[in-house]
Design an enzyme around this catalytic site. Structure first.
Site, short mmCIF file in Angstrom:
data_model
loop_
_atom_site.label_atom_id
_atom_site.label_comp_id
_atom_site.label_asym_id
_atom_site.label_seq_id
_atom_site.Cartn_x
_atom_site.Cartn_y
_atom_site.Cartn_z
N TYR A 117 167.26 83.41 45.02
CA TYR A 117 167.81 84.72 45.42
C TYR A 117 168.74 85.33 44.36
N ARG A 173 184.13 66.02 43.52
CA ARG A 173 185.47 65.80 44.07
C ARG A 173 185.62 64.46 44.78
N GLY A 231 176.85 65.29 40.78
CA GLY A 231 175.80 64.30 40.53
C GLY A 231 175.78 63.13 41.51
N GLY A 232 176.68 63.16 42.50
CA GLY A 232 176.73 62.03 43.44
C GLY A 232 175.90 62.24 44.70
N THR A 233 175.39 63.46 44.90
CA THR A 233 174.63 63.75 46.13
C THR A 233 173.40 64.61 45.80
N GLY A 249 163.56 76.91 44.96
CA GLY A 249 163.38 77.28 46.36
C GLY A 249 163.90 76.12 47.19
N LYS A 288 175.97 83.07 41.99
CA LYS A 288 174.84 82.52 41.23
C LYS A 288 174.28 83.56 40.26
N ARG A 324 186.90 73.50 39.97
CA ARG A 324 187.70 74.72 40.14
C ARG A 324 188.96 74.69 39.29
C1 HXC Z 1 182.79 81.35 57.24
C2 HXC Z 1 184.01 79.70 56.15
C3 HXC Z 1 183.04 78.73 56.49
C4 HXC Z 1 181.89 79.16 57.25
C5 HXC Z 1 184.61 77.75 55.37
N1 HXC Z 1 184.96 79.04 55.46
N2 HXC Z 1 183.44 77.53 55.99
N3 HXC Z 1 183.89 80.99 56.50
N4 HXC Z 1 181.84 80.47 57.61
N5 HXC Z 1 180.94 78.32 57.61
C6 HXC Z 1 186.15 79.68 54.90
C7 HXC Z 1 187.42 79.17 55.59
O1 HXC Z 1 187.70 79.91 56.77
C8 HXC Z 1 188.46 79.41 54.51
O2 HXC Z 1 188.81 80.77 54.44
C9 HXC Z 1 187.69 79.12 53.23
O3 HXC Z 1 186.31 79.29 53.54
C10 HXC Z 1 187.93 77.73 52.71
O4 HXC Z 1 187.65 76.84 53.75
P1 HXC Z 1 187.77 75.26 53.55
O5 HXC Z 1 187.31 74.59 54.79
O6 HXC Z 1 189.14 74.95 53.02
O7 HXC Z 1 186.70 75.07 52.42
P2 HXC Z 1 186.62 74.02 51.25
O8 HXC Z 1 187.22 72.71 51.65
O9 HXC Z 1 187.04 74.70 50.02
O10 HXC Z 1 185.03 73.78 51.23
C11 HXC Z 1 184.16 74.63 50.59
C12 HXC Z 1 182.90 74.80 51.39
C13 HXC Z 1 182.32 73.42 51.81
C14 HXC Z 1 181.89 75.57 50.55
C15 HXC Z 1 183.21 75.60 52.64
O11 HXC Z 1 181.19 73.60 52.66
C16 HXC Z 1 181.91 72.59 50.64
O12 HXC Z 1 182.74 71.97 49.98
N6 HXC Z 1 180.62 72.52 50.33
C17 HXC Z 1 180.05 71.76 49.21
C18 HXC Z 1 178.65 71.37 49.52
C19 HXC Z 1 177.73 72.50 49.85
O13 HXC Z 1 178.12 73.56 50.38
N7 HXC Z 1 176.48 72.29 49.54
C20 HXC Z 1 175.43 73.23 49.82
C21 HXC Z 1 174.93 73.83 48.56
S1 HXC Z 1 173.37 74.45 48.95
P3 HXC Z 1 190.20 81.37 55.06
O14 HXC Z 1 190.17 82.81 54.67
O15 HXC Z 1 190.09 81.13 56.54
O16 HXC Z 1 191.29 80.58 54.40
C22 HXC Z 1 172.97 75.84 48.19
C23 HXC Z 1 171.48 76.14 48.43
C24 HXC Z 1 171.05 77.52 48.31
O17 HXC Z 1 173.73 76.48 47.56
C25 HXC Z 1 169.56 77.79 48.54
C26 HXC Z 1 168.87 77.06 49.61
C27 HXC Z 1 167.41 77.38 49.74
P1 NAP Z 2 174.85 69.16 47.82
O1 NAP Z 2 174.37 67.75 47.88
O2 NAP Z 2 175.80 69.62 48.85
O3 NAP Z 2 175.45 69.37 46.36
C1 NAP Z 2 176.62 70.05 46.08
C2 NAP Z 2 177.45 69.16 45.17
O4 NAP Z 2 178.50 69.93 44.59
C3 NAP Z 2 178.11 67.99 45.88
O5 NAP Z 2 177.87 66.79 45.19
C4 NAP Z 2 179.59 68.32 45.86
O6 NAP Z 2 180.37 67.13 45.78
C5 NAP Z 2 179.67 69.15 44.57
N1 NAP Z 2 180.83 70.04 44.55
C6 NAP Z 2 181.14 71.02 45.45
N2 NAP Z 2 182.30 71.59 45.12
C7 NAP Z 2 182.72 71.00 43.96
C8 NAP Z 2 183.85 71.15 43.13
N3 NAP Z 2 184.80 72.05 43.41
N4 NAP Z 2 183.97 70.37 42.03
C9 NAP Z 2 183.01 69.46 41.74
N5 NAP Z 2 181.92 69.25 42.49
C10 NAP Z 2 181.77 70.01 43.59
O7 NAP Z 2 173.62 70.16 47.86
P2 NAP Z 2 172.28 70.27 47.00
O8 NAP Z 2 171.27 70.86 47.88
O9 NAP Z 2 171.98 69.00 46.28
O10 NAP Z 2 172.70 71.39 45.94
C11 NAP Z 2 172.73 71.14 44.56
C12 NAP Z 2 172.52 72.42 43.79
O11 NAP Z 2 171.22 72.94 44.06
C13 NAP Z 2 173.50 73.54 44.15
O12 NAP Z 2 173.81 74.27 42.98
C14 NAP Z 2 172.69 74.41 45.09
O13 NAP Z 2 173.16 75.73 45.11
C15 NAP Z 2 171.34 74.30 44.42
N6 NAP Z 2 170.20 74.65 45.27
C16 NAP Z 2 169.81 73.82 46.26
C17 NAP Z 2 168.68 74.14 46.99
C18 NAP Z 2 168.16 73.26 48.07
O14 NAP Z 2 167.21 73.64 48.74
N7 NAP Z 2 168.72 72.07 48.26
C19 NAP Z 2 167.99 75.32 46.73
C20 NAP Z 2 168.44 76.15 45.72
C21 NAP Z 2 169.54 75.80 44.97
P3 NAP Z 2 181.89 67.03 46.35
O15 NAP Z 2 181.90 67.69 47.67
O16 NAP Z 2 182.16 65.56 46.35
O17 NAP Z 2 182.74 67.73 45.34
#
Ligand code: HXC
Ligand code: NAP
Length: 290
Positions: free
Chosen positions: A149, A41, A17-19, A192, A164, A69
């Site tokens: 998706y 986190r 909920g922070g971003t 979307g 998902k 997690r």
């Molecule tokens: C391949 C990757 C990778 C990448 C990390 N890894 N990034 N592999 N390509 N780009 C692998 C690493 O090699 C490692 O595996 C493992 O993942 C863990 O890496 P960490 O860097 O330690 O990851 P971690 O700190 O756990 O971070 C998780 C994360 C990070 C998902 C990678 O991006 C994150 O915290 N994201 C949160 C925010 C986010 O992603 N928001 C977007 C949501 S949008 P190995 O095997 O090497 O140990 C969304 C929208 C969908 O879902 C629809 C849009 C239209």
């Molecule tokens: P985002 O800002 O990156 O949101 C992801 C959030 O999840 C961050 O606040 C992150 O905060 C938190 N998070 C990640 N790992 C976590 C963990 N282990 N424990 C607790 N919190 C964790 O991206 P967003 O676009 O707003 O995405 C929000 C949701 O919408 C997601 O479910 C995404 O799949 C969905 N979605 C987004 C889109 C789009 O177009 N934006 C489309 C379809 C679906 P910390 O890193 O501080 O933990």
């Protein structure tokens, strides 16, 4: 669109909920009178967001750093919410992680990184909140943010698509299991594209170049507005939607349908010219005899 006190008296938890979208939904909940806990986190980012949300809405917004997690951390989040606010009435499962990768290149750790947050983390938090709601005996609303998706799968985001889809299965399963015994309803929202820093950083290579191509896939020709998603999220959380249970509501400007319809790609052409072509293709009426 809503009565300003629609969610008054409700205590709601929003993961992530922070971003991004989580913050926008938390803001809408707070504007509509709820007391909101935001959980993710990064404690510093959470504190800043909570202070901003309080200033913007005047509502009670509580940041509780949590890694979903960890099942114990989820239980602690619920305990603290209860200690500070009282009963938990709703949960918005919004936290997620994602990246683009070719499936054959994906490491075991990379697969786990996404599945641990999206599938397992969402379940740990849902179970912790569900257990509390069951003890409270007043029902509750649990909403999860998926993506469109979940219906189609998607290339290059395999772990996210798998995780998902699992959350959709959780939603439908518990809508029956917990709906029947405890009045806890579960629904999902499949968005979307809604521009956020997190999603665009993870998934969009060259934002400016990609925008036109992405919008061309959407009948309405634009990305979603955060308020549009937040309004749907408010509706599903409110008691006024009490008969909606086990549903996944897509909010994508019609993107999926455009991709699926055999002839839908014709919308790219000038509409006037298209109509002329249709007219030219029309079979002339058979001459009436005599
Ligand atoms: C391949 C990757 C990778 C990448 C990390 N890894 N990034 N592999 N390509 N780009 C692998 C690493 O090699 C490692 O595996 C493992 O993942 C863990 O890496 P960490 O860097 O330690 O990851 P971690 O700190 O756990 O971070 C998780 C994360 C990070 C998902 C990678 O991006 C994150 O915290 N994201 C949160 C925010 C986010 O992603 N928001 C977007 C949501 S949008 P190995 O095997 O090497 O140990 C969304 C929208 C969908 O879902 C629809 C849009 C239209
Ligand atoms: P985002 O800002 O990156 O949101 C992801 C959030 O999840 C961050 O606040 C992150 O905060 C938190 N998070 C990640 N790992 C976590 C963990 N282990 N424990 C607790 N919190 C964790 O991206 P967003 O676009 O707003 O995405 C929000 C949701 O919408 C997601 O479910 C995404 O799949 C969905 N979605 C987004 C889109 C789009 O177009 N934006 C489309 C379809 C679906 P910390 O890193 O501080 O933990």
């Amino acid at each position: 669109m809503f009565r300003p006190d629609l969610l008054r008296g409700m205590n709601l938890i929003v993961s992530g909920g922070g971003t991004g979208l989580g913050r926008s939904m938390a803001k809408r909940y707070a504007e509509l009178g709820a007391r909101v806990v935001i959980a993710s986190r990064n404690a510093e980012r959470l504190e800043t967001a909570a202070a901003q949300l309080r200033a913007e809405t005047g509502a009670h917004v509580l940041p509780i750093p949590t890694d979903i997690r960890d099942p114990d951390a989820c239980a602690h989040l619920v305990e603290r919410t209860v200690a500070e606010l009282g009963a938990v009435h709703g949960l918005m499962n919004n936290a997620a992680g994602n990246f683009l990768v070719a499936a054959e290149e994906l490491s075991t750790g990379g697969f786990d990184a996404i599945v641990d947050i999206v599938l397992k983390g969402t379940w740990y938090l849902t179970q912790a909140v569900g257990r509390r709601m069951i003890r409270q005996g007043q029902g509750g609303s649990i909403v999860s943010i998926l993506t469109t998706y979940v219906h189609s799968g998607s290339a290059f985001v395999l772990p996210s698509a798998m995780a998902k889809a699992g959350v959709l299965a959780m939603t439908k399963s518990l809508a029956v299991e917990w709906g029947s015994a405890y009045g806890i309803r579960l629904n999902a929202i499949a968005p979307g594209p809604f521009p956020t820093e997190g999603a665009w950083q993870a998934l969009v290579f060259d934002a400016e170049a990609a925008a036109a191509e992405m919008k061309a896939r959407i009948p309405l020709g634009r990305f979603g507005e955060h308020e549009e998603l937040a309004n749907l999220a408010a509706y599903l959380m409110a008691k006024e939607s009490a008969y909606v249970n086990g549903q996944c509501i897509d909010i994508d400007g019609g993107e999926q349908l455009q991709g699926a319809g055999e002839f839908s790609n014709l919308i790219r052409h000038d509409r006037k010219q298209l109509k002329e072509v249709f007219q030219a293709m029309r079979k002339p009426k058979a001459q009436s005899e005599g």
